[in-house]
Design a protein around this motif. Structure first.
Motif, PDB file in Angstrom:
ATOM      1  N   SER A   1       0.859  -1.186   0.000  1.00 40.58           N
ATOM      2  CA  SER A   1       0.000   0.000   0.000  1.00 40.58           C
ATOM      3  C   SER A   1       0.893   1.233   0.000  1.00 40.58           C
ATOM      4  O   SER A   1       1.957   1.257   0.632  1.00 40.58           O
ATOM      5  CB  SER A   1      -0.920   0.008   1.225  1.00 40.58           C
TER       6      SER A   1
ATOM      7  N   ARG B   1       4.997   4.987   2.261  1.00 44.47           N
ATOM      8  CA  ARG B   1       5.322   6.352   2.700  1.00 44.47           C
ATOM      9  C   ARG B   1       5.702   6.382   4.177  1.00 44.47           C
ATOM     10  O   ARG B   1       6.705   6.983   4.575  1.00 44.47           O
ATOM     11  CB  ARG B   1       4.144   7.292   2.448  1.00 44.47           C
TER      12      ARG B   1
ATOM     13  N   ASP C   1       3.678  10.576  -6.318  1.00 44.48           N
ATOM     14  CA  ASP C   1       2.839  11.773  -6.271  1.00 44.48           C
ATOM     15  C   ASP C   1       2.423  12.012  -4.827  1.00 44.48           C
ATOM     16  O   ASP C   1       1.696  11.198  -4.241  1.00 44.48           O
ATOM     17  CB  ASP C   1       1.605  11.589  -7.151  1.00 44.48           C
TER      18      ASP C   1
ATOM     19  N   HIS D   1       0.302  13.806  -3.534  1.00 45.41           N
ATOM     20  CA  HIS D   1      -1.137  13.955  -3.322  1.00 45.41           C
ATOM     21  C   HIS D   1      -1.897  12.640  -3.401  1.00 45.41           C
ATOM     22  O   HIS D   1      -3.005  12.550  -2.893  1.00 45.41           O
ATOM     23  CB  HIS D   1      -1.718  14.951  -4.318  1.00 45.41           C
ATOM     24  N   SER D   2      -1.327  11.619  -4.031  1.00 41.29           N
ATOM     25  CA  SER D   2      -2.069  10.370  -4.189  1.00 41.29           C
ATOM     26  C   SER D   2      -1.327   9.129  -3.720  1.00 41.29           C
ATOM     27  O   SER D   2      -1.836   8.018  -3.838  1.00 41.29           O
ATOM     28  CB  SER D   2      -2.469  10.185  -5.663  1.00 41.29           C
ATOM     29  N   ILE D   3      -0.145   9.269  -3.143  1.00 40.91           N
ATOM     30  CA  ILE D   3       0.650   8.110  -2.752  1.00 40.91           C
ATOM     31  C   ILE D   3      -0.104   7.185  -1.808  1.00 40.91           C
ATOM     32  O   ILE D   3      -0.038   5.966  -1.932  1.00 40.91           O
ATOM     33  CB  ILE D   3       2.018   8.518  -2.155  1.00 40.91           C
ATOM     34  N   ASP D   4      -0.875   7.746  -0.871  1.00 40.49           N
ATOM     35  CA  ASP D   4      -1.589   6.906   0.095  1.00 40.49           C
ATOM     36  C   ASP D   4      -2.662   6.037  -0.568  1.00 40.49           C
ATOM     37  O   ASP D   4      -3.066   5.022   0.001  1.00 40.49           O
ATOM     38  CB  ASP D   4      -2.221   7.763   1.188  1.00 40.49           C
ATOM     39  N   LEU D   5      -3.110   6.411  -1.741  1.00 44.17           N
ATOM     40  CA  LEU D   5      -4.163   5.664  -2.441  1.00 44.17           C
ATOM     41  C   LEU D   5      -3.611   4.661  -3.443  1.00 44.17           C
ATOM     42  O   LEU D   5      -4.359   3.864  -4.000  1.00 44.17           O
ATOM     43  CB  LEU D   5      -5.086   6.646  -3.164  1.00 44.17           C
ATOM     44  N   GLN D   6      -2.302   4.701  -3.670  1.00 43.95           N
ATOM     45  CA  GLN D   6      -1.674   3.846  -4.668  1.00 43.95           C
ATOM     46  C   GLN D   6      -1.326   2.474  -4.093  1.00 43.95           C
ATOM     47  O   GLN D   6      -1.275   2.285  -2.887  1.00 43.95           O
ATOM     48  CB  GLN D   6      -0.393   4.503  -5.213  1.00 43.95           C
TER      49      GLN D   6
ATOM     50  N   ARG E   1       0.390   4.068   1.392  1.00 45.60           N
ATOM     51  CA  ARG E   1       0.489   4.656   2.734  1.00 45.60           C
ATOM     52  C   ARG E   1       1.559   3.933   3.549  1.00 45.60           C
ATOM     53  O   ARG E   1       2.361   4.564   4.227  1.00 45.60           O
ATOM     54  CB  ARG E   1      -0.863   4.580   3.447  1.00 45.60           C
TER      55      ARG E   1
END
Length: 81
Positions: free
Chosen positions: A26, A31, A70, A72-77, A28
């Motif tokens: 994930s 990160r 990104d 702004h979207s790393i947690d959703l990737q 998130r």
């Protein structure tokens, strides 16, 4: 935080690939794990660890094209590698 890059004659490239088997990582979790180890997302949209004098020591790029993260979207990737 600003991280400078070493001069070309002082840098070396070593490629290591981390690949998940089965379920993808994930974004998130990626990160948070990198942040816990002192990596910052910065120049070139990749994670970089620095020495005390703010010179890049180790960088991590994504194997997903284009190789960047990104903010702004790393947690959703989801990352397979």
């Amino acid at each position: 935080m600003v991280v400078d890059w070493p001069a070309a004659q002082d840098s070396q490239v070593l490629a290591v690939r981390l690949v998940s088997i089965g379920e993808k990582f994930s974004g998130r979790a990626v990160r948070m794990a990198l942040a816990a180890e002192g990596f910052v997302l910065g120049k070139f949209a990749i994670f970089t660890s620095r020495r005390r004098m703010a010179v890049a020591l180790l960088s991590i790029a994504s194997l997903n094209k284009p190789g960047t993260f990104d903010v702004h979207s790393i947690d959703l990737q989801r990352y397979g590698a």
